[in-house]
Design a protein around this motif. Structure first.
Motif, PDB file in Angstrom:
ATOM      1  N   MET B  32       0.885  -1.195  -0.012  1.00 65.14           N
ATOM      2  CA  MET B  32       0.124  -0.072   0.111  1.00 65.14           C
ATOM      3  C   MET B  32       0.689   1.415  -0.050  1.00 65.14           C
ATOM      4  SD  MET B  32      -2.936  -1.018   2.891  1.00 65.14           S
ATOM      5  CE  MET B  32      -4.008  -2.365   2.794  1.00 65.14           C
ATOM      6  N   LEU B  33       1.960   1.373   0.867  1.00 67.87           N
ATOM      7  CA  LEU B  33       2.946   2.490   0.955  1.00 67.87           C
ATOM      8  C   LEU B  33       3.413   2.585  -0.467  1.00 67.87           C
ATOM      9  CD1 LEU B  33       4.706   2.018   4.327  1.00 67.87           C
ATOM     10  CD2 LEU B  33       3.157   3.686   3.781  1.00 67.87           C
ATOM     11  N   GLU B  34       3.741   1.563  -1.090  1.00 64.56           N
ATOM     12  CA  GLU B  34       4.518   1.627  -2.305  1.00 64.56           C
ATOM     13  C   GLU B  34       3.628   2.222  -3.518  1.00 64.56           C
ATOM     14  OE1 GLU B  34       8.056  -1.539  -2.630  1.00 64.56           O
ATOM     15  OE2 GLU B  34       5.981  -2.441  -2.468  1.00 64.56           O
ATOM     16  N   ALA B  35       2.218   1.849  -3.368  1.00 64.43           N
ATOM     17  CA  ALA B  35       1.558   2.082  -4.512  1.00 64.43           C
ATOM     18  C   ALA B  35       1.161   3.614  -4.309  1.00 64.43           C
ATOM     19  CB  ALA B  35      -0.049   1.447  -4.088  1.00 64.43           C
ATOM     20  N   VAL B  36       1.276   4.217  -3.002  1.00 64.71           N
ATOM     21  CA  VAL B  36       0.805   5.630  -2.769  1.00 64.71           C
ATOM     22  C   VAL B  36       2.047   6.608  -3.238  1.00 64.71           C
ATOM     23  CG1 VAL B  36       0.613   7.377  -0.921  1.00 64.71           C
ATOM     24  CG2 VAL B  36      -0.756   5.363  -0.678  1.00 64.71           C
ATOM     25  N   ALA B  37       3.149   6.004  -3.063  1.00 68.56           N
ATOM     26  CA  ALA B  37       4.684   6.462  -3.450  1.00 68.56           C
ATOM     27  C   ALA B  37       4.546   6.526  -5.019  1.00 68.56           C
ATOM     28  CB  ALA B  37       5.606   5.995  -2.934  1.00 68.56           C
ATOM     29  N   ALA B  38       4.013   5.730  -5.536  1.00 67.34           N
ATOM     30  CA  ALA B  38       4.075   5.479  -7.263  1.00 67.34           C
ATOM     31  C   ALA B  38       2.869   6.346  -7.690  1.00 67.34           C
ATOM     32  CB  ALA B  38       3.783   4.216  -7.655  1.00 67.34           C
ATOM     33  N   HIS B  39       1.603   6.402  -7.012  1.00 64.94           N
ATOM     34  CA  HIS B  39       0.679   7.253  -7.651  1.00 64.94           C
ATOM     35  C   HIS B  39       0.164   8.429  -7.000  1.00 64.94           C
ATOM     36  CE1 HIS B  39      -0.002   3.429 -10.065  1.00 64.94           C
ATOM     37  NE2 HIS B  39       0.170   2.764  -9.133  1.00 64.94           N
ATOM     38  N   GLY B  40       0.678   8.925  -5.963  1.00 67.72           N
ATOM     39  CA  GLY B  40       0.657  10.044  -5.521  1.00 67.72           C
ATOM     40  C   GLY B  40      -0.553  10.512  -4.681  1.00 67.72           C
ATOM     41  N   SER B  41      -1.632   9.460  -4.564  1.00 71.75           N
ATOM     42  CA  SER B  41      -2.777   9.655  -3.754  1.00 71.75           C
ATOM     43  C   SER B  41      -3.236   8.184  -3.305  1.00 71.75           C
ATOM     44  CB  SER B  41      -3.788  10.430  -4.260  1.00 71.75           C
ATOM     45  OG  SER B  41      -4.467   9.694  -5.281  1.00 71.75           O
ATOM     46  N   ILE B  42      -4.131   8.215  -2.150  1.00 72.33           N
ATOM     47  CA  ILE B  42      -4.653   7.038  -1.592  1.00 72.33           C
ATOM     48  C   ILE B  42      -5.853   6.464  -2.748  1.00 72.33           C
ATOM     49  CG2 ILE B  42      -6.144   5.958   0.022  1.00 72.33           C
ATOM     50  CD1 ILE B  42      -4.696   7.856   2.131  1.00 72.33           C
ATOM     51  N   THR B  43      -6.607   7.339  -3.360  1.00 76.29           N
ATOM     52  CA  THR B  43      -7.415   7.014  -4.402  1.00 76.29           C
ATOM     53  C   THR B  43      -6.784   6.237  -5.526  1.00 76.29           C
ATOM     54  OG1 THR B  43      -8.539   9.070  -3.739  1.00 76.29           O
ATOM     55  CG2 THR B  43      -9.244   7.861  -5.708  1.00 76.29           C
ATOM     56  N   SER B  44      -5.784   6.819  -6.115  1.00 76.68           N
ATOM     57  CA  SER B  44      -5.222   6.066  -7.161  1.00 76.68           C
ATOM     58  C   SER B  44      -4.396   5.021  -6.771  1.00 76.68           C
ATOM     59  CB  SER B  44      -4.213   6.940  -7.936  1.00 76.68           C
ATOM     60  OG  SER B  44      -4.271   8.332  -7.454  1.00 76.68           O
ATOM     61  N   ALA B  45      -3.765   4.826  -5.626  1.00 75.91           N
ATOM     62  CA  ALA B  45      -3.121   3.606  -4.883  1.00 75.91           C
ATOM     63  C   ALA B  45      -4.123   2.448  -4.717  1.00 75.91           C
ATOM     64  CB  ALA B  45      -2.412   3.994  -3.710  1.00 75.91           C
ATOM     65  N   ALA B  46      -5.454   2.672  -4.238  1.00 76.25           N
ATOM     66  CA  ALA B  46      -6.490   1.739  -4.142  1.00 76.25           C
ATOM     67  C   ALA B  46      -6.758   1.286  -5.571  1.00 76.25           C
ATOM     68  CB  ALA B  46      -7.688   2.362  -3.532  1.00 76.25           C
ATOM     69  N   ARG B  47      -6.928   2.073  -6.382  1.00 81.10           N
ATOM     70  CA  ARG B  47      -7.226   1.572  -8.055  1.00 81.10           C
ATOM     71  C   ARG B  47      -6.149   0.640  -8.647  1.00 81.10           C
ATOM     72  NH1 ARG B  47      -7.682   6.456 -10.799  1.00 81.10           N
ATOM     73  NH2 ARG B  47      -9.523   7.095  -9.407  1.00 81.10           N
ATOM     74  N   ALA B  48      -4.851   1.206  -8.245  1.00 80.97           N
ATOM     75  CA  ALA B  48      -3.645   0.374  -8.980  1.00 80.97           C
ATOM     76  C   ALA B  48      -3.834  -0.937  -8.083  1.00 80.97           C
ATOM     77  CB  ALA B  48      -2.487   1.044  -8.837  1.00 80.97           C
ATOM     78  N   LEU B  49      -4.064  -1.107  -6.666  1.00 82.85           N
ATOM     79  CA  LEU B  49      -4.132  -2.280  -6.051  1.00 82.85           C
ATOM     80  C   LEU B  49      -5.116  -3.285  -6.387  1.00 82.85           C
ATOM     81  CD1 LEU B  49      -2.638  -0.896  -2.733  1.00 82.85           C
ATOM     82  CD2 LEU B  49      -1.252  -2.336  -4.238  1.00 82.85           C
ATOM     83  N   GLY B  50      -6.423  -2.578  -6.871  1.00 81.87           N
ATOM     84  CA  GLY B  50      -7.433  -3.303  -6.902  1.00 81.87           C
ATOM     85  C   GLY B  50      -8.440  -3.291  -5.498  1.00 81.87           C
ATOM     86  N   ARG B  79     -10.465  13.286   2.586  1.00 80.25           N
ATOM     87  CA  ARG B  79     -10.728  11.686   1.841  1.00 80.25           C
ATOM     88  C   ARG B  79     -11.082  11.969   0.647  1.00 80.25           C
ATOM     89  NH1 ARG B  79     -14.610   6.854   3.990  1.00 80.25           N
ATOM     90  NH2 ARG B  79     -14.324   5.725   2.174  1.00 80.25           N
ATOM     91  N   GLY B  80     -10.356  11.049  -0.310  1.00 76.60           N
ATOM     92  CA  GLY B  80     -10.743  11.240  -1.827  1.00 76.60           C
ATOM     93  C   GLY B  80     -10.147  12.293  -2.518  1.00 76.60           C
ATOM     94  N   GLY B  81      -9.841  13.246  -1.811  1.00 74.80           N
ATOM     95  CA  GLY B  81      -9.422  14.649  -2.203  1.00 74.80           C
ATOM     96  C   GLY B  81      -7.950  14.746  -2.563  1.00 74.80           C
ATOM     97  N   GLY B  82      -7.374  15.010  -1.585  1.00 74.97           N
ATOM     98  CA  GLY B  82      -5.883  15.603  -1.909  1.00 74.97           C
ATOM     99  C   GLY B  82      -4.708  14.335  -2.080  1.00 74.97           C
TER     100      GLY B  82
END
Lengths: 68, 268
Positions: B32-50, B79-82
């Motif tokens: 999860m941490l890596e996905a946030v680092a790669a995508h810049g937001s929790i929303t995009s990280a969640a999408r990338a991780l499915g 939440r969802g925003g920044g």
């Protein structure tokens, strides 16, 4: 008092018994019912609890056991 | 029972990713941490991780709560925003995890040759998870013991202290003394919520100020997640009725209240 605990029973303090660290506070909530609270001595001092005070027994709904 | 039967037949292999002051963090949360680092937001990280936003948000909050300083910083927008980005502490955690994984990869063939347990099994036993919704890293500030009980004061973040009352024996078993690092476990159902300043005359040892970050209802119960500052969160489950009576909504300043006897301490 705006607090999330569902059960707030007001009554009169009828006894405060201090132990080494903990006190037992008995609150008469009417109808011949008494609730005993086990709280720290510090809390008793902070609230300056003494016999005759009006106090409220606060019990979270998830902490109540039901017997039948 | 004799002394011998108390000893385990063979010592269990136990591997944990932990440096000084860090509690075990598992592989899925590292991802999860890596996905946030790669995508810049929790929303995009969640999408990338499915995964759902909620699952990732919860997982990252849990990581932040277990570290001395948060692994992640969320920008304004909520939440969802920044956006969100890794801190120095988060980068160190990921690097340490990969060093460990590389070492494991080196010894996997050796273990297989000896007919040992698959390496993944070992790895998954790394981070013990408990059902307690709140697991907060803390450093012992003081221990005051009587014959039976011990009152332990922890610092979980600057200006945020938690008091736990446990038995004296437990305090001794855990070797608790000032400076010791522990994790405080608090079941969400033990946490009460009060409007700011509304519960002044209540005999409760722990009174943690925070703002409502999230509210989730199921019609009967309600889960409230508070932002208690320094990247830490605290969850409470209360009745739906109480949440309505207090008009709890994101952004509202409140206090989390819980008894000292409801805090469980774990030490490595």
């Amino acid at each position: 008092m705006k607090i999330s605990a569902r059960n707030q029973l007001e009554g009169k303090v009828v006894a405060v018994q201090k132990g080494a660290t903990t006190s037992h506070v008995r609150i008469d909530i009417g109808g011949g019912k008494i609730i005993t609270a086990s709280i720290t001595n510090e809390a008793v001092d902070d609230l300056a609890l003494k016999v005759g005070d009006t106090a409220c027994a606060v019990v979270k709904a998830s902490d109540v056991m039901v017997g039948k | 029972m004799t002394e011998e039967t108390l000893q385990p037949a063979c010592p269990e292999a136990f591997l944990a990713l932990r440096a000084a002051g860090q509690m075990p963090v598992g592989r899925e949360r590292i991802a999860m941490l890596e996905a946030v680092a790669a995508h810049g937001s929790i929303t995009s990280a969640a999408r990338a991780l499915g995964m759902s936003y909620k699952a990732v948000w919860d997982g990252l909050n849990a990581v932040n709560n277990l570290l001395p300083t948060p692994a992640l910083e969320a920008h304004a927008g909520g939440r969802g925003g920044g956006g969100a980005r890794l801190t120095e502490s988060g980068r160190h955690l990921i690097a340490a995890f990969h060093r460990l994984e590389a070492k494991l990869a080196e010894i996997t063939p050796l273990l297989a040759g000896e007919g040992g347990a698959p390496i993944d099994l070992l790895f998954w036993s790394v981070a013990m998870k408990t059902s307690a919704r709140n697991a907060l890293y803390g450093r012992v500030v003081s221990v005051a013991a009587t014959e039976v009980a011990a009152e332990v004061t922890l610092s979980v973040a600057p200006g945020r202290e938690i008091v736990a009352v446990i038995t004296r024996r437990s305090a001794e078993n855990l070797g608790l003394a000032a400076g010791r690092e522990v994790v405080a476990l608090i079941k969400a159902s033990f946490v009460l919520i009060a409007r700011e300043g509304e519960a002044a005359g209540l005999s409760v040892a722990n009174r943690i100020p925070g703002t409502v970050a999230e509210r989730r209802d199921d019609g009967v119960s309600c889960e409230i997640v508070l932002d208690i500052g320094a990247g830490k969160t605290l969850a409470a489950t209360i009745t739906h009725r109480s949440a309505e009576a207090l008009a709890l909504a994101p952004g509202l300043p409140v206090e989390a209240l819980f008894d000292a006897a409801h805090v469980i301490l774990a030490a490595g």
